[in-house]
Write an enzyme that holds these catalytic residues in place. Structure first.
Site, PDB file in Angstrom:
ATOM      1  N   HIS A 122       0.847  -1.201   0.000  1.00 20.31           N
ATOM      2  CA  HIS A 122       0.000   0.000   0.000  1.00 20.31           C
ATOM      3  C   HIS A 122       0.878   1.244   0.000  1.00 20.31           C
ATOM      4  CE1 HIS A 122      -2.067   3.277   2.367  1.00 20.31           C
ATOM      5  NE2 HIS A 122      -2.830   3.168   1.299  1.00 20.31           N
ATOM      6  N   SER A 123       0.602   2.164  -0.916  1.00 21.24           N
ATOM      7  CA  SER A 123       1.271   3.461  -0.966  1.00 21.24           C
ATOM      8  C   SER A 123       2.789   3.272  -1.033  1.00 21.24           C
ATOM      9  CB  SER A 123       0.837   4.294   0.242  1.00 21.24           C
ATOM     10  OG  SER A 123       1.176   5.650   0.085  1.00 21.24           O
TER      11      SER A 123
END
Length: 281
Positions: A98-99
């Protein structure tokens, strides 16, 4: 997440959370910048049948800070992820990021095609790019900020609830989601609580890739890949750019879903429906 773990690595001890059963498909999940392993706690129950290992990346959560002389570059993060996989005895595995964690996962997948079997990238693909004309400006800012860091005082929250409110405000998070991250990402000190993350993580990156370099990186991710982005897009990665990057994946597809940047925490069932079967292979 069902149980904790810790691994002694060259850069210090890495701690994290683990769910599922050994022998199931192996998935190493990498959280975002200034998040921690709790980032995947809401999603884990919706991903049965996986051996899901979620470390607090170095300098985050309950993992050790990197020693002096080591920095939090993307190149260093790639070796950090490989060190974790080696310590687990995993020669082959899938990556779920994520990210920032998706950016790191992108680099690992491109660098080690023989080891990474699948990639799920949520809210990032490749690295943040920079135009060549800002190279010197960025370098000067990073050096100045690094030299000034020892003189800065860390914020202390007299009440943990204030830290939760601060995190909610900073990232537009629901209270329950923010609380998960704060409870794992703070430490008790005299006068209250402070973030446990290494302050060096807030320093500007000294050198970034150009967009052309990022595109070459993404094109080198040869494993099956699924990219999930939230709508609306983040300002630093406009929709046109993220779609162009995803189109470069040799064996990838793109899913865009209404939601916020932490949609994997706030909409775990919906995200699991997109990525669960894919990670099962």
């Amino acid at each position: 997440m069902t149980r904790g773990f810790e691994l002694a690595l060259p850069g210090g001890t890495v701690r994290g959370l683990r769910a599922g059963a050994e022998g199931a498909p192996r998935v190493l999940a990498l959280h975002g910048w200034l998040d921690n392993a709790a980032s995947f706690a809401p999603l884990a129950p919706f991903l049965p049948g996986l051996d899901l290992v979620v470390p607090d990346l170095p300098g985050h959560g309950r993992s050790d800070h990197l020693p002096r002389g080591m920095d939090y570059s993307f190149a260093g993060a790639v070796h950090g992820v490989l060190d974790i996989a080696d310590a687990l005895g995993w020669e082959h595995f899938a990556l779920l990021g994520h990210s920032m964690g998706a950016g790191i996962a992108s680099l690992v997948a491109a660098a080690c095609p023989a080891r990474v079997q699948r990639l799920v990238a949520i809210e990032a693909l490749g690295a943040l790019a920079e135009v060549p004309e800002r190279t010197v400006e960025r370098l000067r800012q990073a050096v100045e900020a690094t030299r000034a860091l020892p003189g800065k005082r860390l914020r202390v929250f007299p009440d943990l609830e204030l830290a939760v409110r601060a995190r909610m405000q900073a990232n537009g998070l629901d209270e329950a989601v923010a609380r998960l991250l704060v409870e794992r990402g703070t430490e008790a000190v005299e006068g209250g609580w402070r973030w446990s993350s290494d302050p060096r993580l807030t320093l500007p990156t000294m050198v970034r890739m150009t967009e052309a370099q990022v595109e070459d990186l993404v094109a080198g991710i040869t494993c099956p890949a699924r990219v999930l982005f939230a709508d609306p897009a983040q300002p630093y990665l406009p929709d046109a750019v993220r779609r162009a990057r995803a189109a470069l994946l040799p064996a990838g597809d793109l899913v865009v879903m209404a939601g916020g940047h932490h949609l994997h925490m706030e909409q775990p069932a919906e995200v699991a429906a997109v990525v669960g079967a894919f990670l099962q292979g």
